[in-house]
Design a protein around this motif. Structure first.
Motif, PDB file in Angstrom:
ATOM      1  N   LEU A 219      32.890  96.859   1.408  1.00 45.36           N
ATOM      2  CA  LEU A 219      32.644  98.208   1.909  1.00 45.36           C
ATOM      3  C   LEU A 219      31.698  98.982   0.993  1.00 45.36           C
ATOM      4  CD1 LEU A 219      36.244  99.114   3.076  1.00 45.36           C
ATOM      5  CD2 LEU A 219      34.251  98.805   4.554  1.00 45.36           C
ATOM      6  N   ILE A 220      31.863  98.831  -0.322  1.00 49.52           N
ATOM      7  CA  ILE A 220      30.957  99.503  -1.257  1.00 49.52           C
ATOM      8  C   ILE A 220      29.531  99.015  -1.049  1.00 49.52           C
ATOM      9  CG2 ILE A 220      30.338  99.710  -3.702  1.00 49.52           C
ATOM     10  CD1 ILE A 220      33.419  99.659  -4.252  1.00 49.52           C
ATOM     11  N   ASP A 221      29.359  97.714  -0.848  1.00 47.17           N
ATOM     12  CA  ASP A 221      28.020  97.179  -0.597  1.00 47.17           C
ATOM     13  C   ASP A 221      27.406  97.800   0.658  1.00 47.17           C
ATOM     14  OD1 ASP A 221      28.117  95.579  -2.819  1.00 47.17           O
ATOM     15  OD2 ASP A 221      28.586  93.729  -1.740  1.00 47.17           O
ATOM     16  N   ARG A 222      28.224  98.014   1.681  1.00 48.03           N
ATOM     17  CA  ARG A 222      27.715  98.629   2.906  1.00 48.03           C
ATOM     18  C   ARG A 222      27.299 100.087   2.669  1.00 48.03           C
ATOM     19  NH1 ARG A 222      29.277  97.060   8.318  1.00 48.03           N
ATOM     20  NH2 ARG A 222      29.266  94.782   8.384  1.00 48.03           N
ATOM     21  N   VAL A 223      28.099 100.803   1.900  1.00 48.71           N
ATOM     22  CA  VAL A 223      27.738 102.192   1.584  1.00 48.71           C
ATOM     23  C   VAL A 223      26.412 102.225   0.822  1.00 48.71           C
ATOM     24  CG1 VAL A 223      28.395 104.227   0.247  1.00 48.71           C
ATOM     25  CG2 VAL A 223      30.114 103.027   1.624  1.00 48.71           C
ATOM     26  N   LEU A 224      26.260 101.325  -0.149  1.00 48.50           N
ATOM     27  CA  LEU A 224      25.019 101.285  -0.922  1.00 48.50           C
ATOM     28  C   LEU A 224      23.822 100.923  -0.047  1.00 48.50           C
ATOM     29  CD1 LEU A 224      26.238  99.558  -4.214  1.00 48.50           C
ATOM     30  CD2 LEU A 224      25.686 101.968  -3.858  1.00 48.50           C
ATOM     31  N   ALA A 225      24.087 100.188   1.038  1.00 49.62           N
ATOM     32  CA  ALA A 225      23.014  99.835   1.972  1.00 49.62           C
ATOM     33  C   ALA A 225      22.728 100.960   2.962  1.00 49.62           C
ATOM     34  CB  ALA A 225      23.381  98.560   2.722  1.00 49.62           C
ATOM     35  N   GLY A 226      23.482 102.061   2.868  1.00 46.17           N
ATOM     36  CA  GLY A 226      23.195 103.220   3.699  1.00 46.17           C
ATOM     37  C   GLY A 226      24.181 103.493   4.806  1.00 46.17           C
ATOM     38  N   GLN A 227      25.196 102.640   4.987  1.00 43.69           N
ATOM     39  CA  GLN A 227      26.162 102.854   6.060  1.00 43.69           C
ATOM     40  C   GLN A 227      27.231 103.852   5.614  1.00 43.69           C
ATOM     41  OE1 GLN A 227      27.931  99.299   7.662  1.00 43.69           O
ATOM     42  NE2 GLN A 227      29.454 100.424   8.859  1.00 43.69           N
ATOM     43  N   GLU A 228      27.510 104.843   6.447  1.00 43.83           N
ATOM     44  CA  GLU A 228      28.535 105.836   6.126  1.00 43.83           C
ATOM     45  C   GLU A 228      29.518 106.050   7.271  1.00 43.83           C
ATOM     46  OE1 GLU A 228      26.846 109.452   4.672  1.00 43.83           O
ATOM     47  OE2 GLU A 228      25.808 108.480   2.996  1.00 43.83           O
ATOM     48  N   SER A 229      29.314 105.381   8.393  1.00 48.22           N
ATOM     49  CA  SER A 229      30.214 105.513   9.536  1.00 48.22           C
ATOM     50  C   SER A 229      30.820 104.159   9.871  1.00 48.22           C
ATOM     51  CB  SER A 229      29.455 106.042  10.762  1.00 48.22           C
ATOM     52  OG  SER A 229      28.896 107.307  10.482  1.00 48.22           O
ATOM     53  N   ASP A 230      32.036 104.193  10.398  1.00 48.64           N
ATOM     54  CA  ASP A 230      32.705 102.957  10.777  1.00 48.64           C
ATOM     55  C   ASP A 230      31.979 102.262  11.912  1.00 48.64           C
ATOM     56  OD1 ASP A 230      34.981 102.681   9.078  1.00 48.64           O
ATOM     57  OD2 ASP A 230      35.926 104.359  10.117  1.00 48.64           O
ATOM     58  N   ASP A 231      32.101 100.956  11.931  1.00 49.89           N
ATOM     59  CA  ASP A 231      31.621 100.149  13.044  1.00 49.89           C
ATOM     60  C   ASP A 231      32.714  99.143  13.384  1.00 49.89           C
ATOM     61  OD1 ASP A 231      31.493  98.233  11.041  1.00 49.89           O
ATOM     62  OD2 ASP A 231      29.302  98.123  11.006  1.00 49.89           O
ATOM     63  N   TYR A 238      40.044  97.025   8.571  1.00 52.27           N
ATOM     64  CA  TYR A 238      41.220  97.880   8.419  1.00 52.27           C
ATOM     65  C   TYR A 238      42.423  97.277   9.145  1.00 52.27           C
ATOM     66  CZ  TYR A 238      37.685 101.448   7.268  1.00 52.27           C
ATOM     67  OH  TYR A 238      36.640 102.143   6.744  1.00 52.27           O
ATOM     68  N   ALA A 239      42.202  96.857  10.391  1.00 50.98           N
ATOM     69  CA  ALA A 239      43.300  96.295  11.183  1.00 50.98           C
ATOM     70  C   ALA A 239      43.850  95.031  10.538  1.00 50.98           C
ATOM     71  CB  ALA A 239      42.819  96.011  12.606  1.00 50.98           C
ATOM     72  N   VAL A 273      28.726  90.519   5.334  1.00 51.73           N
ATOM     73  CA  VAL A 273      28.170  91.135   6.532  1.00 51.73           C
ATOM     74  C   VAL A 273      27.287  92.311   6.132  1.00 51.73           C
ATOM     75  CG1 VAL A 273      28.693  92.191   8.745  1.00 51.73           C
ATOM     76  CG2 VAL A 273      30.204  90.425   7.819  1.00 51.73           C
ATOM     77  N   GLU A 274      26.066  92.310   6.590  1.00 52.61           N
ATOM     78  CA  GLU A 274      25.145  93.392   6.249  1.00 52.61           C
ATOM     79  C   GLU A 274      25.287  94.525   7.242  1.00 52.61           C
ATOM     80  OE1 GLU A 274      23.416  93.516   3.560  1.00 52.61           O
ATOM     81  OE2 GLU A 274      23.959  91.505   2.917  1.00 52.61           O
ATOM     82  N   ALA A 275      25.098  95.728   6.747  1.00 57.03           N
ATOM     83  CA  ALA A 275      25.181  96.900   7.636  1.00 57.03           C
ATOM     84  C   ALA A 275      23.992  96.916   8.587  1.00 57.03           C
ATOM     85  CB  ALA A 275      25.202  98.175   6.805  1.00 57.03           C
TER      86      ALA A 275
END
Length: 275
Positions: A219-231, A238-239, A273-275
């Motif tokens: 998840l941190i890697d996704r945030v650093l790649a610019g993602q801030e919303s769930d997909d 989470y599930a 998985v990349e954002a």
């Protein structure tokens, strides 16, 4: 653990859930040859594939150094032409990506010099523990080299743009305490305690819930790649956590007032998985 064929200056081993990669070329202050850079992805793959290993520690020999980066003496041969320089950079980038791309946490145990490509390698790790007396520098300005964008981005994300400007433009070497204030390292310990602390931290990480640790890293890697919303992928993660054996054990341990035991929980296959 499957031990791949590595150059003699790199030694990979495992002690239970903690693997160690030792960079051991003290006669050259642990400078990396092209062959050493090229071997890092294979070492990282061995760690990733081993179901028993949950943490990797990267360090130099006892007392250091961690690494002074690329072996500049090689540059007249392996970087002679522009195409050679580009190919060399791509090998180093693959090495960094292999370390940062592990789904398992990586701890850099830093003693002595951590300069240039050595600092790049340390920044590719998740946690950096340094001995008081270690020295840090990112020195392309002293060599007429421009850092690759991925390495520059990792530095900026770690220390912020202002400190990244200072380190890259000046090439100045800073001590461990200043590196700590900059955010370049997470902890500084006395030289006689640093190894004990780094391995205690590694064992702590190995004892945490695998889905939580791997999930946080992804998840941190996704945030650093610019993602801030769930997909769909994050919602699925989470599930999965709420139906995981880690969750069942964590809740049971809390209710029973005991330390949770996640040793029987397999490391999750979350992928990169990349954002």
């Amino acid at each position: 653990m499957r031990i791949p064929a590595l150059p003699p200056q790199l030694r990979l081993s495992a002690d239970g859930p903690v693997a160690t990669l030792v960079v051991d070329r003290p006669d050259r202050l642990n400078a990396f040859t092209l062959q050493m850079w090229a071997a890092l992805p294979e070492a990282a793959a061995a760690v990733e594939e081993d179901p028993e290993v949950r943490v990797l520690v990267i360090r130099g020999p006892s007392g250091g150094p961690f690494s002074t980066g690329a072996d500049i003496d090689e540059f007249t041969t392996v970087r002679r032409e522009p195409a050679d320089a580009q190919a060399y950079t791509e090998v180093v980038q693959r090495a960094e990506a292999a370390v940062s791309g592990l789904s398992k946490p990586v701890v850099a145990l830093i003693e002595g010099w951590c300069v240039g490509g050595g600092c790049q390698l340390a920044l590719a790790c998740d946690v950096r523990v340094a001995a008081d007396g270690a020295s840090f520098g990112i020195t392309p300005a002293k060599l007429g080299i421009v850092y690759p964008l991925a390495s520059t981005a990792r530095l900026v994300h770690t220390v912020g743009h202002a400190t990244a400007r200072f380190l890259l433009m000046t090439g100045e070497v800073v001590d461990a305490q200043r590196a700590l204030r900059m955010g370049l390292v997470d902890e500084v310990c006395s030289p006689h305690a640093v190894r004990r602390r780094a391995y205690a931290l590694a064992r702590m990480l190995a004892g945490r819930a695998p889905i939580s640790v791997a999930g946080a890293k992804a998840l941190i890697d996704r945030v650093l790649a610019g993602q801030e919303s769930d997909d769909a992928w994050t919602r699925e993660l989470y599930a999965a956590s709420y139906h995981s054996p880690e969750y069942a054990e964590g809740v049971a341990a809390f209710g029973e007032r005991r330390v949770p035991d996640f040793r029987d929980c397999a490391w999750p296959s979350l992928g990169r998985v990349e954002a």
